[in-house]
Scaffold this active site. Structure first.
Site, PDB file in Angstrom:
ATOM      1  N   ARG A 144     -16.180  -6.495  -3.507  1.00 49.25           N
ATOM      2  CA  ARG A 144     -17.576  -6.051  -3.306  1.00 49.25           C
ATOM      3  C   ARG A 144     -18.497  -7.169  -3.761  1.00 49.25           C
ATOM      4  O   ARG A 144     -18.059  -8.199  -4.279  1.00 49.25           O
ATOM      5  CB  ARG A 144     -17.859  -4.761  -4.080  1.00 49.25           C
ATOM      6  CG  ARG A 144     -17.237  -4.661  -5.462  1.00 49.25           C
ATOM      7  CD  ARG A 144     -17.927  -5.446  -6.532  1.00 49.25           C
ATOM      8  NE  ARG A 144     -17.252  -5.394  -7.812  1.00 49.25           N
ATOM      9  CZ  ARG A 144     -17.524  -6.194  -8.825  1.00 49.25           C
ATOM     10  NH1 ARG A 144     -18.443  -7.127  -8.699  1.00 49.25           N
ATOM     11  NH2 ARG A 144     -16.871  -6.105  -9.960  1.00 49.25           N
ATOM     12  N   GLY A 186     -12.778  -3.921 -22.174  1.00 50.08           N
ATOM     13  CA  GLY A 186     -11.429  -3.885 -22.730  1.00 50.08           C
ATOM     14  C   GLY A 186     -10.673  -5.193 -22.622  1.00 50.08           C
ATOM     15  O   GLY A 186      -9.482  -5.254 -22.926  1.00 50.08           O
ATOM     16  N   GLY A 218     -10.438  -1.752 -14.148  1.00 51.99           N
ATOM     17  CA  GLY A 218     -11.706  -1.786 -14.865  1.00 51.99           C
ATOM     18  C   GLY A 218     -12.591  -2.900 -14.345  1.00 51.99           C
ATOM     19  O   GLY A 218     -12.163  -3.735 -13.546  1.00 51.99           O
ATOM     20  N   GLY A 252     -16.321  -5.526 -15.356  1.00 52.79           N
ATOM     21  CA  GLY A 252     -17.274  -6.012 -16.344  1.00 52.79           C
ATOM     22  C   GLY A 252     -16.676  -6.471 -17.652  1.00 52.79           C
ATOM     23  O   GLY A 252     -17.341  -6.437 -18.681  1.00 52.79           O
ATOM     24  N   SER A 253     -15.401  -6.884 -17.638  1.00 55.70           N
ATOM     25  CA  SER A 253     -14.702  -7.349 -18.852  1.00 55.70           C
ATOM     26  C   SER A 253     -14.529  -6.253 -19.895  1.00 55.70           C
ATOM     27  O   SER A 253     -14.304  -6.541 -21.068  1.00 55.70           O
ATOM     28  CB  SER A 253     -15.431  -8.550 -19.476  1.00 55.70           C
ATOM     29  OG  SER A 253     -15.410  -9.659 -18.625  1.00 55.70           O
TER      30      SER A 253
END
Length: 427
Positions: free
Chosen positions: A279, A159, A154, A156-157
């Site tokens: 990235r 979960g 995942g 963007g933090s």
């Protein structure tokens, strides 16, 4: 003469920067997306877009082959991590410069990433992999509370939560495994030691550390960044140690081509790696790096993509900072403004709102909570902080909580209407 096209898979927060940089380089940007309408700059006619399933490699190969009949495909890349391995596959197929797909996939699997870093002796938090609630509970007991609990895949933090006691641990485990969190594959949970200390964001191109920024997060249990400052205020020794650990990550993970971003914390034991992102960091970090050091990471990345030599020489050293705008409650956005006055403050380079009036706000505790940002730059840290605060003070918004909206609507309903708050669509 056929046009030189740059193929961009999907968009993301950096999508407009890639389109603009490509056009400055004389390239014709073409976005391939499963839903091009989700990107405002595409919908506004900012670039050509083609609808294609970006999780279907054969479909993208077919589309790129079709485009090659009328265009010279100079390069293929993306600003989005979820399709970056596919970028590598396409580049390999069409014999173009690009990242190694296997290295990207290893890095995107946070458990595999942890294993490889640990084997190479890179300092990381203690960790365990869990597949169910019992595994999570046992892992937390072995590591010791508080712990970080998050999906093994995942961005963007999403979960990610700090669990400080057994109740928070059970609550978040239930959230992740109870159907509320969207899994793209079989549920796999990482339980990690909470590495405490200042947070730093390291920006790398190839095998060169370009800049190190300080990141300030809001209060627990979630991790939504509120402010970035480039360069971070570090001693020469701290800078050297962070850079050395960062470069050791690349060797351990088989990276070293193109842009990378590494998150780490400075603990009582020194730098500890939280995550390696294969990235470019999302906006506004690339803008901050350009303002602080004079290095345009997006442009230089595109140069690599099209087989040209990039220029990573720093032309100056300023202090650039961004304040991330985050709502303090759920509800309906009734008003937001002050952007023109904030933008007029000398030293402010951008004021951007990411949300429209009357939008329903439901905070998630991750990157989706951001509703805008303000960016400022000056020759020194104190001046930049003052400029940023002055600008942010002009920004104001109003959010009506859902509970008040429900009460207001009930007052307008006939007593026998039978309507209640559950039917209002504010969930």
């Amino acid at each position: 003469m056929s046009r030189r096209a740059l193929i961009l898979l999907e968009g993301g927060s950096n999508g407009p920067l890639y389109v603009q940089a490509a056009q400055r380089l004389g390239l014709h940007p073409i976005t391939l997306s499963a839903d091009p309408t989700q990107y405002d700059y595409v919908a506004a006619g900012g670039c050509e877009a083609i609808c294609v399933d970006t999780h279907n490699l054969d479909a993208m190969i077919h589309e790129c082959a079709r485009l090659h009949l009328t265009s010279d495909i100079a390069g293929i890349t993306s600003a989005l991590e979820s399709v970056y391995a596919a970028v590598g596959e396409l580049c390999s197929y069409f014999d173009l410069p690009g990242p190694r797909p296997a290295a990207i996939e290893r890095c995107r699997d946070k458990f595999s990433q942890r294993q490889l870093l640990a084997e190479a002796g890179v300092p990381i938090p203690a960790y365990r992999l869990a597949a169910n609630a019992a595994d999570v509970e046992n892992s937390a007991a072995e590591i010791g509370l508080p712990v970080i609990v998050k999906p093994a895949a995942g961005i963007g933090s999403s979960g990610v939560r700090l669990c400080r006691d057994v109740d928070e641990l059970a609550e978040h485990t239930s959230y992740l495994l109870g159907g509320k969190h969207i899994w793209r594959s079989s549920p796999r949970i990482l339980v990690e030691e909470f590495a405490q200390g200042p947070h730093y964001s390291v920006e790398i191109m190839g095998n060169e550390v370009i800049g190190i920024g300080a990141a300030d997060f809001g209060g627990p249990p979630h991790f939504v960044c509120r402010e970035y400052i480039y360069p971070a205020l570090l001693t020469d020794d701290e800078h050297r140690r962070i850079a050395d650990v960062s470069l050791s990550c690349l060797q351990a993970l088989g990276l070293g081509w193109g842009p990378m971003n590494i998150d780490m914390r400075w603990t009582k034991l020194g730098p500890v790696v939280i995550e390696v992102n294969p990235r470019l960091a999302g906006a506004p970090n690339p803008q901050l790096v350009k303002l602080a050091y004079g290095v345009d990471l997006v442009t230089e990345h595109i140069k690599l993509v099209i087989g040209e030599e990039c220029n990573l020489r720093k032309s100056h050293l300023h202090t650039a900072a961004a304040r991330i705008l985050v709502p303090d409650r759920d509800g309906i956005l009734d008003a937001i403004g002050g952007d023109s006055r904030a933008a007029a403050v000398p030293g402010v380079t951008e004021v951007k709102f990411l949300i429209e009036l009357k939008t329903s706000i439901v905070r998630k505790g991750d990157y989706r909570d951001k509703i805008g940002h303000v960016i400022a730059v000056s020759p020194n840290l104190a001046q930049t902080k003052a400029i940023l605060q002055c600008a942010v003070d002009f920004i104001d918004w109003s959010i009506t909580p859902f509970s008040q909206l429900g009460a207001r609507k009930r007052q307008l309903q006939p007593l026998n209407s039978g309507t209640d708050a559950d039917g209002m669509g504010y969930r």
